[in-house]
Design a protein around this motif. Sequence first.
Motif, short mmCIF file in Angstrom:
data_model
loop_
_atom_site.label_atom_id
_atom_site.label_comp_id
_atom_site.label_asym_id
_atom_site.label_seq_id
_atom_site.Cartn_x
_atom_site.Cartn_y
_atom_site.Cartn_z
N GLY A 1 -3.90 0.70 -13.15
CA GLY A 1 -2.76 2.07 -12.47
C GLY A 1 -3.48 3.24 -12.98
O GLY A 1 -4.38 3.39 -14.25
N LEU A 2 -3.07 4.40 -13.07
CA LEU A 2 -3.47 5.26 -13.35
C LEU A 2 -3.06 5.90 -14.97
O LEU A 2 -4.19 7.43 -15.26
N ASN B 1 0.84 -1.58 -0.06
CA ASN B 1 -0.05 -0.09 0.00
C ASN B 1 0.79 1.45 0.33
O ASN B 1 0.47 2.45 1.13
N VAL B 2 1.68 0.98 -0.44
CA VAL B 2 2.81 2.24 -0.81
C VAL B 2 2.72 3.37 -2.06
O VAL B 2 2.22 2.70 -2.72
N GLU B 3 2.42 4.29 -2.06
CA GLU B 3 2.06 5.46 -3.30
C GLU B 3 2.76 4.95 -3.90
O GLU B 3 3.37 5.28 -4.13
N GLN B 4 2.22 4.68 -5.15
CA GLN B 4 2.96 4.35 -6.17
C GLN B 4 2.84 5.69 -7.85
O GLN B 4 3.81 5.92 -8.33
N GLU B 5 1.56 6.31 -7.32
CA GLU B 5 1.64 7.21 -8.73
C GLU B 5 0.45 8.35 -8.14
O GLU B 5 -0.69 7.48 -7.22
N LEU C 1 -11.48 11.97 -3.33
CA LEU C 1 -10.23 11.75 -4.20
C LEU C 1 -11.12 9.91 -3.68
O LEU C 1 -11.64 9.17 -3.76
N CYS C 2 -9.85 9.12 -4.96
CA CYS C 2 -10.42 8.16 -5.71
C CYS C 2 -8.60 7.53 -5.03
O CYS C 2 -7.84 7.55 -5.77
N VAL C 3 -8.99 6.02 -4.56
CA VAL C 3 -7.59 5.77 -4.35
C VAL C 3 -7.51 3.96 -4.94
O VAL C 3 -8.80 2.86 -3.90
N LEU C 4 -6.69 3.26 -5.32
CA LEU C 4 -6.70 2.22 -6.31
C LEU C 4 -5.56 1.29 -5.59
O LEU C 4 -4.59 1.86 -6.08
N ASN D 1 2.20 7.08 -19.95
CA ASN D 1 2.94 7.79 -19.00
C ASN D 1 2.66 8.06 -18.35
O ASN D 1 2.66 9.43 -18.39
N VAL D 2 2.32 8.22 -16.61
CA VAL D 2 2.32 9.36 -15.97
C VAL D 2 2.68 10.37 -15.43
O VAL D 2 3.08 11.15 -15.59
#
Length: 596
Positions: free
Chosen positions: A81-82, A42-46, A243-246, A154-155
């Motif tokens: 992913g975003l 659950n580390v914020e990746q993007e 906010l949306c967390v995926l 690519n974000v």
Amino acid sequence: MLNSVDVRTTETRTVPTMWNLLETYVATKADERAFIFLGPDNVEQEVLTYGALHRLAVAYGKQLRLATQPGDRAILMFPTGLSFIVSFLACHFAGVVPVPMVPLKGQRLRDTVLAIAENCAATVVMTTSEQSEFLKSQLSVLPTYADAGFIGVNVDLECPPVTSNDTPHPAQLSELAFIQYTSGSTSVPKGVMVSHANLAANLEMMTIAYENDQYSSYVGWAPLYHDMGLIANVLEPFYLGTLCVLMAPNLFAHRPWLWLKAISDYQAHVSGGPNYAYDLCIERAEEILEMGFDLSSWRVAFNSAEPVRAETLRRFTAAFMPLGFRPQTFYPCFGMAEATLLITGGTRAQVPLIENLSRTGLANGMAIEANDPKDTIEVVGCGQVLQQEDIRIVDPHSTIEKPDGEIGEIWVAGPHIPFGYWNNPVSSKETYQATIAGSIGPRFLRTGDLGFMQAGELYVTGRHKDLIIVRGHNVFPQDLEFIAERAAPGLKRNSGAAFAIEDPSDGQQTLCLVQEVMLSQRYTIDVDDTIKAIRQAIMKETDITVHKIILVQPSSIPKTSSGKIRRAETKKRYIDGTLLVVQAQSSAATRQKATA
């Protein structure tokens, strides 16, 4: 703009397109975080703010314009992913119709992907830079894609500021917002043509049904090519401006506590999934309780996409009440891609409605109270009719409307119902142009699902195409599968398929059940004792004899990209003798062909 009535305030408000919303957010809260994608642990990746999302969508939208015309289709094939969200909105900027599609990995789902790609005839494919060359080689077998463009998204792209010349496509509400292909559990996937008006109507219905507001933050793990992942987990929070967390579906599947951890960490208000998602958490409840999560913020735990089980609701609530989970948080509902998404839902303060009904009565098409405990089955309500919607229960053969308490096919009409399937006029007419016998009313969507209404509540009993008729009685396969997977240790959940085979010589039905074993048990399970336990459990609860029970290797039963059992395909493999069967002797070879 689409005008809709908010039943909570009786005020009319204007509902914009997704691009209109993004422009509003950029003007009012450009630096606020809109989407977060979590990686391992659950580390914020993007992370994307509204401003960054807008800049990226414009940049890739301008690339799309170089290779497309408004109305062209673009395949979106991404892992969760975003980049997917950027691509979806880039399509809206360019006036291109996005087509979400399950990522292609090797030969997995290759036939399904090729069938969808051929049907939608996309001009361009948007994917990750790493997947671009692989997809070119896979899609090159289709002549349509010989000259298709491929855009790697690519974000982390550094893109120039948006200028006044970067004008978005002026979308009309009647234009397509996207094409959503069905899961294909009973047939070849078909592309539902969702307009901007359909989408806006369903998002507003969801807002009212869930009692959402601009603070109703979300956590989601369903794949974004699926209607639940896209609409319920991405577009609804985007519609609200919250906010949306995926997180990735495979991460959830292997470590389900990470789902609850994300809800706790971000104090999310809305999150959900199919019934099996809650079962996975129940299996790890002891570990999860030790982690000390706080689930008190969770207001809507929607449960949909497969039969909602009363036992699951009770066990999950009992297990996680110490962490702040409340009984009324559970939100059983009913929806499907053909209706954009949501069809029925309850109220947030209401605990799920559970009826104890006669199994025999349901088999005969009637919802009646059970008088014998052995004849009792629990049925969970899936909510009520939503705003501007019309739901009827109809005999699927005569098209005569049925009264409350009688089982029939669920038909739906309303502003959220699309016009039909892409490039499939025959199925569009059959599914979307239904009329009730003797009525001059609206045209309805035939959902293909069976159910009944009782005191304003919808109860869903199963798929019409999957219904089994034994000795003149209706048998719902999911009921047999549910009993079977719990009849003995070593059986894999949500991995059974019941079906009937007719003997052409005398018309007699042979009732069959195929059940996967757990990976850890495939060499040691006692096949004979397990089959005996399954047969006895089904007989005890239903008075039905299953003639053929076959235990198969893990991952033998075909499923859709969203995890639904493909019963018709399982039946075909059984008849063809291509199922991977667990042999009776655990020391013997573990594979043989299934024979009738």
